[in-house]
Design a protein around this motif. Structure first.
Motif, PDB file in Angstrom:
ATOM      1  N   ILE A 125       0.838  -1.207   0.000  1.00  0.00           N
ATOM      2  CA  ILE A 125       0.000   0.000   0.000  1.00  0.00           C
ATOM      3  C   ILE A 125       0.870   1.253   0.000  1.00  0.00           C
ATOM      4  O   ILE A 125       0.564   2.227  -0.690  1.00  0.00           O
ATOM      5  N   ALA A 126       1.969   1.225   0.737  1.00  0.00           N
ATOM      6  CA  ALA A 126       2.908   2.363   0.708  1.00  0.00           C
ATOM      7  C   ALA A 126       3.485   2.538  -0.697  1.00  0.00           C
ATOM      8  O   ALA A 126       3.624   3.666  -1.187  1.00  0.00           O
ATOM      9  N   GLY A 127       3.830   1.441  -1.347  1.00  0.00           N
ATOM     10  CA  GLY A 127       4.351   1.510  -2.716  1.00  0.00           C
ATOM     11  C   GLY A 127       3.339   2.099  -3.672  1.00  0.00           C
ATOM     12  O   GLY A 127       3.658   2.966  -4.484  1.00  0.00           O
ATOM     13  N   ILE A 128       2.087   1.637  -3.572  1.00  0.00           N
ATOM     14  CA  ILE A 128       1.032   2.173  -4.432  1.00  0.00           C
ATOM     15  C   ILE A 128       0.834   3.662  -4.158  1.00  0.00           C
ATOM     16  O   ILE A 128       0.706   4.467  -5.079  1.00  0.00           O
ATOM     17  N   SER A 129       0.817   4.034  -2.888  1.00  0.00           N
ATOM     18  CA  SER A 129       0.575   5.434  -2.528  1.00  0.00           C
ATOM     19  C   SER A 129       1.662   6.360  -3.057  1.00  0.00           C
ATOM     20  O   SER A 129       1.362   7.407  -3.641  1.00  0.00           O
ATOM     21  N   LEU A 130       2.906   6.000  -2.847  1.00  0.00           N
ATOM     22  CA  LEU A 130       4.005   6.856  -3.297  1.00  0.00           C
ATOM     23  C   LEU A 130       4.060   6.940  -4.827  1.00  0.00           C
ATOM     24  O   LEU A 130       4.237   8.024  -5.391  1.00  0.00           O
ATOM     25  N   GLN A 131       3.895   5.805  -5.484  1.00  0.00           N
ATOM     26  CA  GLN A 131       3.956   5.797  -6.945  1.00  0.00           C
ATOM     27  C   GLN A 131       2.772   6.551  -7.549  1.00  0.00           C
ATOM     28  O   GLN A 131       2.921   7.295  -8.513  1.00  0.00           O
ATOM     29  N   THR A 132       1.587   6.374  -6.967  1.00  0.00           N
ATOM     30  CA  THR A 132       0.401   7.024  -7.497  1.00  0.00           C
ATOM     31  C   THR A 132       0.414   8.526  -7.236  1.00  0.00           C
ATOM     32  O   THR A 132      -0.077   9.296  -8.064  1.00  0.00           O
ATOM     33  N   ALA A 133       0.975   8.950  -6.119  1.00  0.00           N
ATOM     34  CA  ALA A 133       1.069  10.385  -5.831  1.00  0.00           C
ATOM     35  C   ALA A 133       1.917  11.085  -6.892  1.00  0.00           C
ATOM     36  O   ALA A 133       1.537  12.161  -7.391  1.00  0.00           O
ATOM     37  N   ASN A 134       3.037  10.484  -7.245  1.00  0.00           N
ATOM     38  CA  ASN A 134       3.856  11.071  -8.309  1.00  0.00           C
ATOM     39  C   ASN A 134       3.121  11.057  -9.642  1.00  0.00           C
ATOM     40  O   ASN A 134       3.145  12.036 -10.391  1.00  0.00           O
ATOM     41  N   LEU A 135       2.466   9.958  -9.950  1.00  0.00           N
ATOM     42  CA  LEU A 135       1.715   9.874 -11.202  1.00  0.00           C
ATOM     43  C   LEU A 135       0.625  10.933 -11.250  1.00  0.00           C
ATOM     44  O   LEU A 135       0.475  11.638 -12.250  1.00  0.00           O
ATOM     45  N   TYR A 136      -0.123  11.073 -10.178  1.00  0.00           N
ATOM     46  CA  TYR A 136      -1.185  12.077 -10.088  1.00  0.00           C
ATOM     47  C   TYR A 136      -0.631  13.488 -10.298  1.00  0.00           C
ATOM     48  O   TYR A 136      -1.152  14.272 -11.087  1.00  0.00           O
ATOM     49  N   GLY A 137       0.456  13.807  -9.587  1.00  0.00           N
ATOM     50  CA  GLY A 137       1.051  15.132  -9.701  1.00  0.00           C
ATOM     51  C   GLY A 137       1.534  15.439 -11.106  1.00  0.00           C
ATOM     52  O   GLY A 137       1.293  16.528 -11.640  1.00  0.00           O
ATOM     53  N   TYR A 138       2.196  14.478 -11.747  1.00  0.00           N
ATOM     54  CA  TYR A 138       2.736  14.738 -13.080  1.00  0.00           C
ATOM     55  C   TYR A 138       1.662  14.739 -14.162  1.00  0.00           C
ATOM     56  O   TYR A 138       1.799  15.448 -15.155  1.00  0.00           O
ATOM     57  N   ILE A 139       0.601  13.977 -13.980  1.00  0.00           N
ATOM     58  CA  ILE A 139      -0.498  14.058 -14.941  1.00  0.00           C
ATOM     59  C   ILE A 139      -1.138  15.439 -14.870  1.00  0.00           C
ATOM     60  O   ILE A 139      -1.440  16.050 -15.898  1.00  0.00           O
ATOM     61  N   HIS A 140      -1.324  15.958 -13.652  1.00  0.00           N
ATOM     62  CA  HIS A 140      -1.876  17.305 -13.515  1.00  0.00           C
ATOM     63  C   HIS A 140      -0.930  18.357 -14.101  1.00  0.00           C
ATOM     64  O   HIS A 140      -1.388  19.320 -14.706  1.00  0.00           O
ATOM     65  N   CYS A 141       0.361  18.176 -13.910  1.00  0.00           N
ATOM     66  CA  CYS A 141       1.319  19.110 -14.515  1.00  0.00           C
ATOM     67  C   CYS A 141       1.223  19.069 -16.035  1.00  0.00           C
ATOM     68  O   CYS A 141       1.213  20.108 -16.691  1.00  0.00           O
ATOM     69  N   LYS A 142       1.164  17.880 -16.592  1.00  0.00           N
ATOM     70  CA  LYS A 142       1.118  17.715 -18.037  1.00  0.00           C
ATOM     71  C   LYS A 142      -0.145  18.326 -18.632  1.00  0.00           C
ATOM     72  O   LYS A 142      -0.110  18.957 -19.684  1.00  0.00           O
ATOM     73  N   LEU A 143      -1.272  18.162 -17.930  1.00  0.00           N
ATOM     74  CA  LEU A 143      -2.532  18.698 -18.432  1.00  0.00           C
ATOM     75  C   LEU A 143      -2.741  20.155 -18.070  1.00  0.00           C
ATOM     76  O   LEU A 143      -3.730  20.746 -18.473  1.00  0.00           O
ATOM     77  N   GLY A 144      -1.848  20.731 -17.288  1.00  0.00           N
ATOM     78  CA  GLY A 144      -1.949  22.143 -16.955  1.00  0.00           C
ATOM     79  C   GLY A 144      -2.743  22.422 -15.698  1.00  0.00           C
ATOM     80  O   GLY A 144      -3.309  23.488 -15.550  1.00  0.00           O
ATOM     81  N   GLY A 145      -2.803  21.466 -14.808  1.00  0.00           N
ATOM     82  CA  GLY A 145      -3.500  21.689 -13.543  1.00  0.00           C
ATOM     83  C   GLY A 145      -5.000  21.564 -13.682  1.00  0.00           C
ATOM     84  O   GLY A 145      -5.522  21.033 -14.649  1.00  0.00           O
ATOM     85  N   GLN A 146      -5.698  22.060 -12.726  1.00  0.00           N
ATOM     86  CA  GLN A 146      -7.137  21.886 -12.615  1.00  0.00           C
ATOM     87  C   GLN A 146      -7.912  22.596 -13.724  1.00  0.00           C
ATOM     88  O   GLN A 146      -8.921  22.103 -14.189  1.00  0.00           O
TER      89      GLN A 146
END
Length: 184
Positions: A125-146
């Motif tokens: 669960i820690a692995g999923i959380s850390l990996q998904t947090a980075n994925l979430y952050g970079y997808i938002h960066c790529k799409l230009g945020g909210q």
């Protein structure tokens, strides 16, 4: 080109996965395996968030807490007019590593759950959380945020109206004004 950043982007991710798979072969100590994998996951999270994201794709994100205790995600994207072929390859490696590793940790979650190795569940669960947090952050960066996500969603669903959200402003005399604001 950033070969060292590309190496470390994959090194910590792959090392954590390989260590998780083969740790029982090299050590009988659950605690040693747990700590080693958690350290590798933490090194990966830090290096991707603070170093490789900036160097390989020109993106970065962070979360800050304001005076009211509210959490705000901040996304940045560097404007780069042209990308060299080597940078495109590095960007592909970055995104593939960013997407594939959370999928692998999710598979580990289900295999751990179904094999009833529940002592490993917290680590997975820690692995999923850390990996998904980075994925979430970079997808938002790529799409230009909210804002860009709202525009994409409104185009996808065919509506131009985005739900209004509650906001507050402090007027010049120091009083708070509550009201609804629309974002487009």
């Amino acid at each position: 080109r950033h070969p060292l950043a590309t190496f470390f982007h994959l090194f910590f991710r792959v090392s954590a996965i390989v260590t998780y798979l083969f740790c029982d072969w090299f050590s009988n100590s659950f605690v040693a395996c747990f700590v080693t994998i958690l350290l590798l996951l933490s090194f990966d999270f830090w290096s991707v968030k603070n170093v490789t994201g900036r160097l390989l794709v020109g993106l970065r994100w962070w979360n800050q807490i304001d005076e009211d205790g509210k959490s705000h995600w901040v996304f940045e994207a560097k404007r780069v007019p042209t990308i060299a072929a080597s940078t495109e390859a590095e960007a592909r490696i970055f995104w593939l590593g960013l997407i594939i590793c959370p999928v692998i940790w999710t598979m580990f979650f289900f295999s751990t759950l179904f094999s009833l190795k529940l002592k490993w569940l917290a680590l997975v669960i820690a692995g999923i959380s850390l990996q998904t947090a980075n994925l979430y952050g970079y997808i938002h960066c790529k799409l230009g945020g909210q804002k860009a996500i709202s525009r994409v969603a409104s185009r996808l669903f065919g509506t131009a109206d985005v739900p209004k959200r509650q906001s507050r402003r402090i007027s010049e005399d120091g009083t708070e004004e509550h009201g609804k604001t629309g974002t487009r």
